[in-house]
Design a protein around this motif. Structure first.
Motif, PDB file in Angstrom:
ATOM      1  N   TYR A 100      30.667  48.901  47.357  1.00 50.83           N
ATOM      2  CA  TYR A 100      30.876  47.488  48.136  1.00 50.83           C
ATOM      3  C   TYR A 100      30.136  47.992  49.372  1.00 50.83           C
ATOM      4  O   TYR A 100      30.662  48.829  49.976  1.00 50.83           O
ATOM      5  CB  TYR A 100      30.797  46.232  48.283  1.00 50.83           C
ATOM      6  N   ALA A 110      35.206  49.939  43.933  1.00 49.29           N
ATOM      7  CA  ALA A 110      35.606  49.245  43.449  1.00 49.29           C
ATOM      8  C   ALA A 110      36.369  49.379  41.875  1.00 49.29           C
ATOM      9  O   ALA A 110      36.775  49.394  41.331  1.00 49.29           O
ATOM     10  CB  ALA A 110      35.253  47.636  43.238  1.00 49.29           C
ATOM     11  N   THR A 133      46.051  43.687  39.411  1.00 49.40           N
ATOM     12  CA  THR A 133      46.852  43.228  40.702  1.00 49.40           C
ATOM     13  C   THR A 133      45.221  42.938  41.027  1.00 49.40           C
ATOM     14  O   THR A 133      44.069  43.176  40.676  1.00 49.40           O
ATOM     15  CB  THR A 133      47.265  43.709  41.133  1.00 49.40           C
ATOM     16  N   ASN A 134      45.584  41.543  42.676  1.00 48.16           N
ATOM     17  CA  ASN A 134      44.265  41.567  43.377  1.00 48.16           C
ATOM     18  C   ASN A 134      43.914  42.953  43.876  1.00 48.16           C
ATOM     19  O   ASN A 134      44.588  43.896  43.974  1.00 48.16           O
ATOM     20  CB  ASN A 134      45.480  41.048  44.956  1.00 48.16           C
ATOM     21  N   GLY A 135      42.098  42.388  43.540  1.00 40.70           N
ATOM     22  CA  GLY A 135      41.745  43.760  44.357  1.00 40.70           C
ATOM     23  C   GLY A 135      41.267  44.585  43.147  1.00 40.70           C
ATOM     24  O   GLY A 135      41.400  46.414  43.632  1.00 40.70           O
ATOM     25  N   ALA A 136      42.062  44.972  41.538  1.00 43.42           N
ATOM     26  CA  ALA A 136      42.083  46.198  40.746  1.00 43.42           C
ATOM     27  C   ALA A 136      40.750  46.339  40.546  1.00 43.42           C
ATOM     28  O   ALA A 136      40.587  47.196  40.048  1.00 43.42           O
ATOM     29  CB  ALA A 136      43.227  45.239  39.617  1.00 43.42           C
ATOM     30  N   GLY A 137      39.717  45.017  40.481  1.00 42.94           N
ATOM     31  CA  GLY A 137      38.313  45.223  40.470  1.00 42.94           C
ATOM     32  C   GLY A 137      37.942  44.752  39.466  1.00 42.94           C
ATOM     33  O   GLY A 137      36.862  44.907  38.708  1.00 42.94           O
ATOM     34  N   LYS A 138      38.428  43.561  38.791  1.00 43.26           N
ATOM     35  CA  LYS A 138      38.501  43.016  38.010  1.00 43.26           C
ATOM     36  C   LYS A 138      36.867  42.086  37.527  1.00 43.26           C
ATOM     37  O   LYS A 138      36.487  42.311  37.035  1.00 43.26           O
ATOM     38  CB  LYS A 138      39.565  42.260  37.324  1.00 43.26           C
ATOM     39  N   SER A 139      36.919  40.921  39.359  1.00 41.16           N
ATOM     40  CA  SER A 139      35.751  40.653  38.905  1.00 41.16           C
ATOM     41  C   SER A 139      34.323  41.506  39.486  1.00 41.16           C
ATOM     42  O   SER A 139      33.485  41.261  38.820  1.00 41.16           O
ATOM     43  CB  SER A 139      35.937  39.402  40.311  1.00 41.16           C
ATOM     44  N   THR A 140      34.332  42.674  40.031  1.00 41.38           N
ATOM     45  CA  THR A 140      34.192  43.484  39.501  1.00 41.38           C
ATOM     46  C   THR A 140      33.449  44.024  38.949  1.00 41.38           C
ATOM     47  O   THR A 140      31.951  43.885  38.011  1.00 41.38           O
ATOM     48  CB  THR A 140      34.329  44.285  40.326  1.00 41.38           C
ATOM     49  N   ARG A 163      30.908  41.503  36.975  1.00 48.93           N
ATOM     50  CA  ARG A 163      30.273  40.828  37.619  1.00 48.93           C
ATOM     51  C   ARG A 163      28.798  42.527  36.954  1.00 48.93           C
ATOM     52  O   ARG A 163      27.652  41.800  37.660  1.00 48.93           O
ATOM     53  CB  ARG A 163      30.128  41.491  39.453  1.00 48.93           C
ATOM     54  N   HIS A 212      25.314  40.700  45.024  1.00 47.44           N
ATOM     55  CA  HIS A 212      26.295  41.295  46.162  1.00 47.44           C
ATOM     56  C   HIS A 212      26.025  42.394  47.234  1.00 47.44           C
ATOM     57  O   HIS A 212      25.353  43.362  46.400  1.00 47.44           O
ATOM     58  CB  HIS A 212      27.485  40.954  45.720  1.00 47.44           C
ATOM     59  N   GLU A 258      34.688  32.808  38.630  1.00 46.15           N
ATOM     60  CA  GLU A 258      36.530  32.572  39.192  1.00 46.15           C
ATOM     61  C   GLU A 258      35.731  31.623  40.045  1.00 46.15           C
ATOM     62  O   GLU A 258      34.710  30.954  40.976  1.00 46.15           O
ATOM     63  CB  GLU A 258      36.868  34.378  40.085  1.00 46.15           C
ATOM     64  N   GLU A 270      39.556  34.605  34.923  1.00 44.06           N
ATOM     65  CA  GLU A 270      40.388  33.778  35.874  1.00 44.06           C
ATOM     66  C   GLU A 270      40.396  32.905  35.744  1.00 44.06           C
ATOM     67  O   GLU A 270      40.865  31.251  36.349  1.00 44.06           O
ATOM     68  CB  GLU A 270      41.582  34.168  37.500  1.00 44.06           C
ATOM     69  N   GLN A 281      45.034  37.307  35.973  1.00 45.28           N
ATOM     70  CA  GLN A 281      46.438  37.770  36.117  1.00 45.28           C
ATOM     71  C   GLN A 281      47.777  36.951  35.922  1.00 45.28           C
ATOM     72  O   GLN A 281      48.564  37.497  36.261  1.00 45.28           O
ATOM     73  CB  GLN A 281      46.273  37.854  37.515  1.00 45.28           C
TER      74      GLN A 281
HETATM   75  P1  ATP Z   1      40.908  39.558  42.683  1.00 42.68           P
HETATM   76  O1  ATP Z   1      42.533  39.026  41.183  1.00 42.68           O
HETATM   77  O2  ATP Z   1      41.421  39.096  44.054  1.00 42.68           O
HETATM   78  O3  ATP Z   1      38.986  38.678  42.591  1.00 42.68           O
HETATM   79  P2  ATP Z   1      40.228  41.356  41.329  1.00 42.68           P
HETATM   80  O4  ATP Z   1      40.790  42.368  40.630  1.00 42.68           O
HETATM   81  O5  ATP Z   1      38.544  40.974  40.662  1.00 42.68           O
HETATM   82  O6  ATP Z   1      40.932  41.359  42.218  1.00 42.68           O
HETATM   83  P3  ATP Z   1      37.158  42.852  42.727  1.00 42.68           P
HETATM   84  O7  ATP Z   1      37.802  41.579  43.559  1.00 42.68           O
HETATM   85  O8  ATP Z   1      36.635  43.262  42.171  1.00 42.68           O
HETATM   86  O9  ATP Z   1      39.001  42.580  42.371  1.00 42.68           O
HETATM   87  O10 ATP Z   1      37.575  43.844  43.757  1.00 42.68           O
HETATM   88  C1  ATP Z   1      37.940  44.672  44.317  1.00 42.68           C
HETATM   89  C2  ATP Z   1      37.388  45.653  45.677  1.00 42.68           C
HETATM   90  O11 ATP Z   1      36.371  45.641  46.244  1.00 42.68           O
HETATM   91  C3  ATP Z   1      38.039  44.902  46.316  1.00 42.68           C
HETATM   92  O12 ATP Z   1      39.099  46.217  47.160  1.00 42.68           O
HETATM   93  C4  ATP Z   1      37.670  44.475  46.627  1.00 42.68           C
HETATM   94  O13 ATP Z   1      38.409  43.920  48.674  1.00 42.68           O
HETATM   95  C5  ATP Z   1      36.577  44.946  47.013  1.00 42.68           C
HETATM   96  N1  ATP Z   1      35.401  44.002  47.182  1.00 42.68           N
HETATM   97  C6  ATP Z   1      34.878  42.857  45.794  1.00 42.68           C
HETATM   98  N2  ATP Z   1      33.339  42.532  46.971  1.00 42.68           N
HETATM   99  C7  ATP Z   1      32.978  42.892  47.776  1.00 42.68           C
HETATM  100  C8  ATP Z   1      32.182  42.187  48.054  1.00 42.68           C
HETATM  101  N3  ATP Z   1      31.014  41.275  47.699  1.00 42.68           N
HETATM  102  N4  ATP Z   1      32.125  43.343  49.304  1.00 42.68           N
HETATM  103  C9  ATP Z   1      33.073  43.983  49.382  1.00 42.68           C
HETATM  104  N5  ATP Z   1      33.636  44.428  49.222  1.00 42.68           N
HETATM  105  C10 ATP Z   1      33.958  44.131  47.713  1.00 42.68           C
END
Ligand code: ATP
Length: 239
Positions: free
Chosen positions: A11, A17, A36-43, A46, A55, A89, A166, A198
């Motif tokens: 990003y 990510a 965990t949070n921020g691991a990159g799962k949602s990315t 996507r 994005h 999510e 999630e 999670q």
């Molecule tokens: P969560 O459970 O909190 O959603 P996650 O495992 O799904 O966490 P992601 O949301 O994929 O993780 O985020 C992975 C990394 O990318 C994180 O450091 C997050 O801050 C960053 N990130 C996610 N979306 C964006 C965006 N649109 N712009 C910039 N950084 C992003």
């Protein structure tokens, strides 16, 4: 079959990510993606659904194939037409529209009126409450019912692979259990699933295989029972 190879996502300039993720989901599989949070799962989801391109500043490298079709670089709508459908999510249902209208919106991607009718029957059989509440505004449903509606809406387009981000988030334990059972049923009806969670306990019960993401890389992958041991050992400190 979904095949992800050396997937890297940034990003903007500063946030990477995903750092080279490989994964496979067989046509009849349920894969849990933990972390965990921020691991990159949602990315990851996507990137598979094509919504990453919505994005700003996101850059994807590596490949995603669904069957023989290369899907990275396709529009989300084209990916839906191939049978890969996501439930983002936070559900993102249309709160001011009725339950029936939300489901109809999901059905626009169906191949034919007959497919749409069959999908509607499937959704109402899975979630009878959505038939009971058909004319109610979606925003008035409980959190669990909204999650059911979000899944139901995705099922209206007849997916072959369902991507769930999630689905247990913010729900009471009983409702989490219900969502888990539903995912199992959807799978039994022939739809493959990628389940980002999670809530590792629920996800590992439902999935046959799992991967653990840790700051953008795959820290572990294997059958759910093996990953359950890994999660206990690494995250809960159980030997
Ligand atoms: P969560 O459970 O909190 O959603 P996650 O495992 O799904 O966490 P992601 O949301 O994929 O993780 O985020 C992975 C990394 O990318 C994180 O450091 C997050 O801050 C960053 N990130 C996610 N979306 C964006 C965006 N649109 N712009 C910039 N950084 C992003």
């Amino acid at each position: 079959m979904l095949t992800v190879r050396n997937l890297r996502v940034r990003y903007g300039r500063s946030v990477t990510a995903l750092h080279g993720v490989d994964l496979d989901v067989p046509g009849d599989g349920v894969l849990a993606v933990l972390g965990t949070n921020g691991a990159g799962k949602s990315t990851l989801l996507r990137a598979i659904s094509g919504t990453l391109r919505l994005h700003r500043g996101s850059v994807l490298a590596g490949t995603v194939h669904y069957g023989s079709a290369r899907t990275d670089g396709l529009d989300p709508a084209e990916i839906v037409r191939l049978g890969v459908v996501g439930v983002p999510e936070g559900r993102q249902i249309f709160g001011r529209m009725t339950v029936a209208e939300n489901l109809r919106a999901g059905g626009v991607a169906a191949r034919s009126a007959a497919d749409r009718a069959a999908a509607g029957q499937r959704v109402h059989a899975l979630f009878p409450v959505l038939a009971d509440r058909a004319s109610q505004k979606a925003g008035l449903l409980s959190g669990g019912e909204q999650q059911m509606l979000a899944i139901g809406r995705a099922l209206m387009s007849g997916p072959k692979l369902l991507l769930l981000d999630e689905p247990s988030l913010g729900l009471a334990p009983k409702m989490v259990e219900r969502i888990g059972e539903t995912i199992r049923e959807i799978h039994a009806q022939g739809t493959a699933v990628v389940l980002v969670e999670q809530n590792a306990a629920m996800a590992l019960e439902v999935a046959d295989r799992a991967v653990v993401l840790n700051v953008g890389t795959v820290a572990a992958s294997g059958p759910s029972a093996e990953i359950a041991d890994h999660v206990h050992h690494h995250y809960l400190g159980v030997p």
